[in-house]
Scaffold this motif. Structure first.
Motif, PDB file in Angstrom:
ATOM      1  N   GLN A 201      12.950  17.559  44.559  1.00 23.32           N
ATOM      2  CA  GLN A 201      11.991  16.500  44.240  1.00 23.32           C
ATOM      3  C   GLN A 201      10.904  16.430  45.313  1.00 23.32           C
ATOM      4  OE1 GLN A 201      13.620  12.499  43.830  1.00 23.32           O
ATOM      5  NE2 GLN A 201      12.073  12.026  42.286  1.00 23.32           N
ATOM      6  N   ASP A 204       8.720  19.478  44.794  1.00 29.75           N
ATOM      7  CA  ASP A 204       7.855  19.222  43.641  1.00 29.75           C
ATOM      8  C   ASP A 204       6.591  18.488  44.073  1.00 29.75           C
ATOM      9  OD1 ASP A 204       7.382  18.918  40.656  1.00 29.75           O
ATOM     10  OD2 ASP A 204       7.549  16.803  41.209  1.00 29.75           O
ATOM     11  N   SER A 264       7.740  21.583  36.741  1.00 30.20           N
ATOM     12  CA  SER A 264       7.179  20.298  37.178  1.00 30.20           C
ATOM     13  C   SER A 264       6.369  19.620  36.082  1.00 30.20           C
ATOM     14  CB  SER A 264       6.287  20.510  38.406  1.00 30.20           C
ATOM     15  OG  SER A 264       7.024  21.011  39.494  1.00 30.20           O
ATOM     16  N   LEU A 697      12.077  25.521  42.613  1.00 32.24           N
ATOM     17  CA  LEU A 697      12.164  24.605  41.470  1.00 32.24           C
ATOM     18  C   LEU A 697      12.778  25.303  40.265  1.00 32.24           C
ATOM     19  CD1 LEU A 697       8.725  22.741  41.761  1.00 32.24           C
ATOM     20  CD2 LEU A 697      10.932  22.146  42.766  1.00 32.24           C
TER      21      LEU A 697
END
Length: 728
Positions: A201, A204, A264, A697
């Motif tokens: 996170q 991101d 994302s 990711l």
């Protein structure tokens, strides 16, 4: 005609007359009144000065040649007119209006400005200088420079000259705001552990730090007569930069950046990236290495069609197809493809190679290239002809990302990676002609590059007319794109043998899979360095295997043997003793290459599950190792997560020079340690970092349920404790 990338009135390219074999200057011109539509290209002899105006119609541009009496002047051939479609990038781009790559007065000698500033080593990274726009016209900068006596000029003189005549690097770019940024994309639900969920996170969120727009207010108006001049190729749309010295958009980096952007849910930025690439294809006929004019002589591995395919697959937005597909990678067929006849079957194939027509040091690592050719420490001095050939090799190496040695033979190598990508590109396009081309490339890869006994692919060497014996991670490209040899398909044992080197790394070393196992060159693509794209390719190659080949458990070596014994004979072309050593430090794989007892699998390889097949095991281990390398190196350089991962004390962060840092996402990692960056190459290791973030990711999204909190080695091991958990 589509709008141009930006206002770039003149692009000057040194080439050779194909008949007379004499140097010529190619100029691509644009109008200044409609956003910069390309109106024509002209090639003409250059003597003393270049001036010019754009044409008034859609086909031609008129340029003026001014003669002079400089003794260095060369007659460069007969005047002729070319259309935009026939102009192709060639040896050396004259950026900053022929100011820095070559002197305006003549093609030879190399630019005194560029060479003098580089030899003085005013900047630790030579790219810094060529990324600086001038604060004056090229004519005035040259006039200021000619006041120096180069035999007596001091470093202080040069510093003042650069300060007075150039602006800061990167001023033509500005941070972009990502509107409607989603701080909690759906893929995070696949990661259940709080720490392992929090880290991606945070990563991101790094997209907001790497997003850029062209700063239109800082773009120089005219590359030959304007008040300032620069090397940036202006782009019309927002893009993500890799980070660090790579402050502009890059071609193949963007493929792995986009893998992360799709996770994302930043679909508009993915589309914007494609729009920028399409503008570049429209303007230049191809996608250059990066967003600077000094990159206009080379491209990078051609992943544009793959990006389009992934974008459409994820978003179902087919609007891009109408324009994107006709622009596909024809440039490679026209500029980098040759016929190769197999010494094994006598069949002929049209295959591509990296081959840049360049006879001078690349501007962005000028001093590096110059010293490779001229430093006496590198051996016998090269002749001018040998040096020019070497510069072509170095530029060709840069086209696939690996310049740096005198002994390269890039232009006479048919590479696995490039042809595998082109084969998939043709298959994606699906027309009968494209499929026929794909079949020819695929057959050529299997014929020329596949070794049936070693169970590996090797680049084909045109000089020796035989396969190389040099093993690299490129061996996994063909299976990644669906080219699976019959020998691999014939048995689980052979399928595992193809991936046996991956198993070796997971057991013998702390980190992820290196590009090569050669560790004495200091080159960035050799051991101990490991790279995010290769971990992605290995994982996808494992996923590409048919299910019936992956059900057996992971093989184990015999009594007293290491996992090296499981590697097919000759595959690595190195004995076990020639492999890089693994320093014993903290939690790590065992020195003898046996499976650790940690949770029934290797250290930092995740947890095994009942009935797990060998390919699933390797995939889980590679995914965990990559995640571990990213998290542990980030933590070791100041990264922390409140309530989950405390910041290391300054006494420890001082060891990594990170007291004032908040965590680095490195460009490359080490196979030896999971808490440090890679090393070597022609520039210092960069942080940021676009493709590292993208693959992190992607791993979190696809392997989230298999990830386990890593065990990071302590920077300062305490008595009786060699390592600690990341969350400790």
């Amino acid at each position: 005609m589509r709008g141009r990338t930006g206002r770039l009135p003149y692009v000057l390219i040194i080439s050779k007359d194909p008949v007379a074999d004499e140097p010529l200057i190619a100029v691509t011109a644009t109008t200044a009144d409609d956003g910069g539509t390309q109106v024509g290209s002209t090639r003409f002899p250059l003597t003393t000065r270049l001036g010019g105006t754009t044409g008034t119609d859609d086909e031609t541009a008129n340029f003026v040649e001014t003669s002079g009496s400089d003794s260095n002047d060369l007659d460069l051939g007969a005047y002729d007119t070319l259309t935009p479609s026939t102009i192709t990038p060639s040896s050396t781009v004259v950026h900053w209006s022929n100011l820095l790559s070559w002197r305006g007065q003549s093609i030879r000698p190399p630019s005194s400005v560029l060479q003098t500033v580089n030899i003085a080593q005013l900047y630790s990274d030579p790219k810094t200088f060529v990324d600086k726009p001038t604060s004056k016209s090229a004519q005035q900068v040259l006039a200021d420079f000619t006041t120096f006596n180069l035999t007596t000029v001091t470093e202080g003189d040069l510093v003042n000259f650069v300060d007075n005549d150039f602006l800061g690097e990167g001023l033509e770019l500005e941070a972009a705001v990502l509107t409607n940024f989603n701080t909690n994309p759906a893929f995070l639900s696949n990661v259940t552990d709080p720490l392992l969920n929090a880290f991606p996170q945070i990563v991101d969120g790094y997209w907001t730090q790497l997003a850029r727009n062209t700063n239109q207010s800082a773009i120089c108006d005219d590359y030959t007569n304007g008040e300032c001049e620069g090397t940036l190729i202006p782009l019309n749309h927002t893009f993500i930069v890799p980070g660090g010295r790579f402050r502009e958009q890059y071609y193949w980096d963007s493929y792995w950046i986009i893998q992360g952007l799709l996770k994302s849910e930043l679909y508009s930025i993915v589309n914007a990236t494609l729009q920028n690439f399409m503008d570049e294809i429209d303007d230049f006929g191809f996608i250059p290495n990066g967003g600077r004019t000094y990159y206009l002589d080379r491209s990078q591995p051609p992943l544009f069609v793959n990006i389009v395919y992934d974008c459409v697959t994820v978003t179902n937005d087919t609007s891009v197809l109408q324009y994107a597909l006709p622009l596909a990678e024809a440039w490679w067929a026209n500029n980098r493809t040759i016929e190769v006849t197999s010494p094994y079957t006598n069949q002929s194939y049209m295959l591509a190679r990296y081959s840049v027509n360049n006879t001078a040091p690349r501007p962005e690592p000028y001093i590096t290239d110059y010293l490779i050719a001229n430093d006496p420490a590198n051996g016998t001095p090269l002749t001018q002809q040998e040096a020019e050939a070497l510069y072509g090799e170095l530029a060709s190496g840069a086209e696939f990302g690996d310049p740096g040695l005198r002994t390269y033979n890039v232009q006479n190598t048919i590479p696995i990676c490039l042809n595998s990508i082109l084969c998939e590109c043709m298959n994606i396009l699906t027309s009968a002609a494209h499929l026929q081309t794909a079949a020819n490339i695929c057959a050529g890869i299997l014929d020329l590059m596949w070794d049936t006994s070693k169970l590996a692919f090797y680049d084909f060497n045109l000089t020796s007319n035989a396969r190389n014996s040099f093993f690299s991670a490129a061996t996994y490209y063909p299976v990644w794109v669906g080219i699976i040899p019959d020998e691999v398909l014939s048995s689980q044992s052979n399928a595992f043998g193809y991936f046996a080197a991956v198993n070796l790394v997971m057991n013998k070393y702390n980190g992820t899979v290196p590009t090569t196992f050669v560790d004495w060159t200091g080159q960035q693509w050799d051991a101990p360095n490991t790279w995010a794209p290769h971990q992605y390719i290995i994982l996808e190659a494992l996923n590409a295997l048919p299910a019936n080949l992956t059900t057996n458990p992971l093989p184990t070596p015999g009594s007293g043997q290491s996992t090296y014994a499981l590697v097919p004979s000759g595959q690595l072309n190195l004995t076990e003793s020639q492999l890089p050593g693994q320093p014993l430090r903290g939690a790590q794989a065992s020195q003898n290459g046996r499976t650790s007892t940690l949770n029934g699998t290797v250290v930092n390889g995740g947890n095994s599950s009942l009935g797990e097949g060998w390919a699933t095991t390797l995939g889980r281990e590679v995914a965990n190792r990559y995640f571990t390398s990213a998290l542990c190196s980030w933590h070791a350089t100041g990264g922390s997560i409140p309530g989950l991962l405390p910041r290391l004390p300054n006494s420890e962060l001082n060891l990594t020079g990170s007291v004032n840092n908040t965590g680095n996402m490195y460009e490359k990692f080490s196979m030896l340690n999971v808490d440090s960056s890679g090393s070597g190459g022609e520039y210092t290791v960069q942080a940021g970092f676009g493709w590292t973030n993208g693959v992190l990711l992607w791993v979190a999204a696809n392997y989230g349920q298999l990830l386990v909190v890593p065990v990071c080695p302590a920077l300062v091991p305490s008595a009786g404790s060699a390592s600690s958990g990341a969350a400790a």
